[in-house]
Write an enzyme that holds these catalytic residues in place. Structure first.
Site, short mmCIF file in Angstrom:
data_model
loop_
_atom_site.label_atom_id
_atom_site.label_comp_id
_atom_site.label_asym_id
_atom_site.label_seq_id
_atom_site.Cartn_x
_atom_site.Cartn_y
_atom_site.Cartn_z
N CYS A 142 -34.09 -13.70 -51.76
CA CYS A 142 -33.04 -14.42 -51.04
C CYS A 142 -32.06 -15.02 -52.05
O CYS A 142 -32.37 -15.16 -53.24
CB CYS A 142 -33.66 -15.55 -50.22
SG CYS A 142 -34.78 -15.00 -48.92
N GLU A 172 -31.20 -18.04 -52.48
CA GLU A 172 -31.71 -19.26 -53.11
C GLU A 172 -32.59 -18.94 -54.32
O GLU A 172 -32.54 -19.61 -55.34
CB GLU A 172 -32.51 -20.10 -52.11
CG GLU A 172 -31.69 -20.64 -50.95
CD GLU A 172 -31.69 -19.72 -49.73
OE1 GLU A 172 -31.43 -20.23 -48.62
OE2 GLU A 172 -31.95 -18.50 -49.87
N CYS A 210 -35.38 -19.78 -45.72
CA CYS A 210 -36.59 -19.27 -45.08
C CYS A 210 -37.80 -20.06 -45.59
O CYS A 210 -37.68 -20.88 -46.51
CB CYS A 210 -36.76 -17.78 -45.37
SG CYS A 210 -37.21 -17.39 -47.08
N CYS A 218 -38.48 -19.62 -49.41
CA CYS A 218 -37.51 -20.36 -50.22
C CYS A 218 -37.76 -21.86 -50.15
O CYS A 218 -37.65 -22.56 -51.16
CB CYS A 218 -36.09 -20.04 -49.78
SG CYS A 218 -35.58 -18.37 -50.24
N TYR A 278 -47.95 -27.69 -48.76
CA TYR A 278 -48.78 -27.41 -49.90
C TYR A 278 -47.91 -27.62 -51.14
O TYR A 278 -46.84 -27.03 -51.25
CB TYR A 278 -49.25 -25.95 -49.85
CG TYR A 278 -50.03 -25.51 -51.07
CD1 TYR A 278 -51.41 -25.69 -51.12
CD2 TYR A 278 -49.40 -24.92 -52.15
CE1 TYR A 278 -52.14 -25.27 -52.23
CE2 TYR A 278 -50.12 -24.50 -53.26
CZ TYR A 278 -51.48 -24.69 -53.30
OH TYR A 278 -52.19 -24.29 -54.39
#
Length: 149
Positions: free
Chosen positions: A56, A58, A90, A93, A127
């Site tokens: 992506c 990012e 997303c 990302c 996480y």
């Protein structure tokens, strides 16, 4: 969860929109991302779409920033080609942004509802990779370089 809205860097959105308009051509590059470094510089990138996946915008931006010696990003935004406007990151990302830049602000929303929020608010109860890594002393004493390895 209450989302705290922070200052929206409209210059960053405009820079991403300009890159999307001028550099995103065809199906391989459809999203542009821009980020502001802590020192004020703007880093730009576009996604590299491929049927097998591809990073992506990012994620490309993180690499481009590092190549330019930028290791602290303050804010980031992605904008779609064909005047699609701001595109939220997303899940992958979001996780990478949280791990690399836990204090980064992400610009999300559309039209007059564009807002800037801390990455942690886009990943509640997330996480945190660094929380699960052994420190170097523990790694040496256990013979393990990483948690779970």
């Amino acid at each position: 969860m209450t989302t705290r809205t922070h200052h929206v860097d409209h210059a960053l959105i405009e820079a991403a929109a300009d890159i999307a308009r001028t550099r995103c051509r065809g199906d391989n590059h459809t999203v542009a991302a821009t980020a502001r470094a802590r020192d004020g510089r703007i880093v730009t990138a576009v996604n590299a779409y491929h049927f097998s996946g591809g990073p992506c915008a990012e994620l490309v931006l993180i690499g481009a920033a590092a190549a330019q010696g930028v290791y602290e990003l303050h804010a980031i935004v992605a904008v779609g080609d064909r005047d699609r406007g701001v595109v939220p990151p997303c899940g992958r990302c979001r996780q990478v942004l949280l791990d690399y830049f836990p204090a980064i602000e992400v610009i999300v929303g559309a039209g007059d509802r564009v807002r800037s929020v801390p990455i942690g608010e886009l990943l509640p109860e997330s996480y945190v990779w660094s929380d699960h890594q052994l420190d170097s002393d523990e790694a040496l004493s256990t013979g393990r370089g990483r948690a779970g390895s």
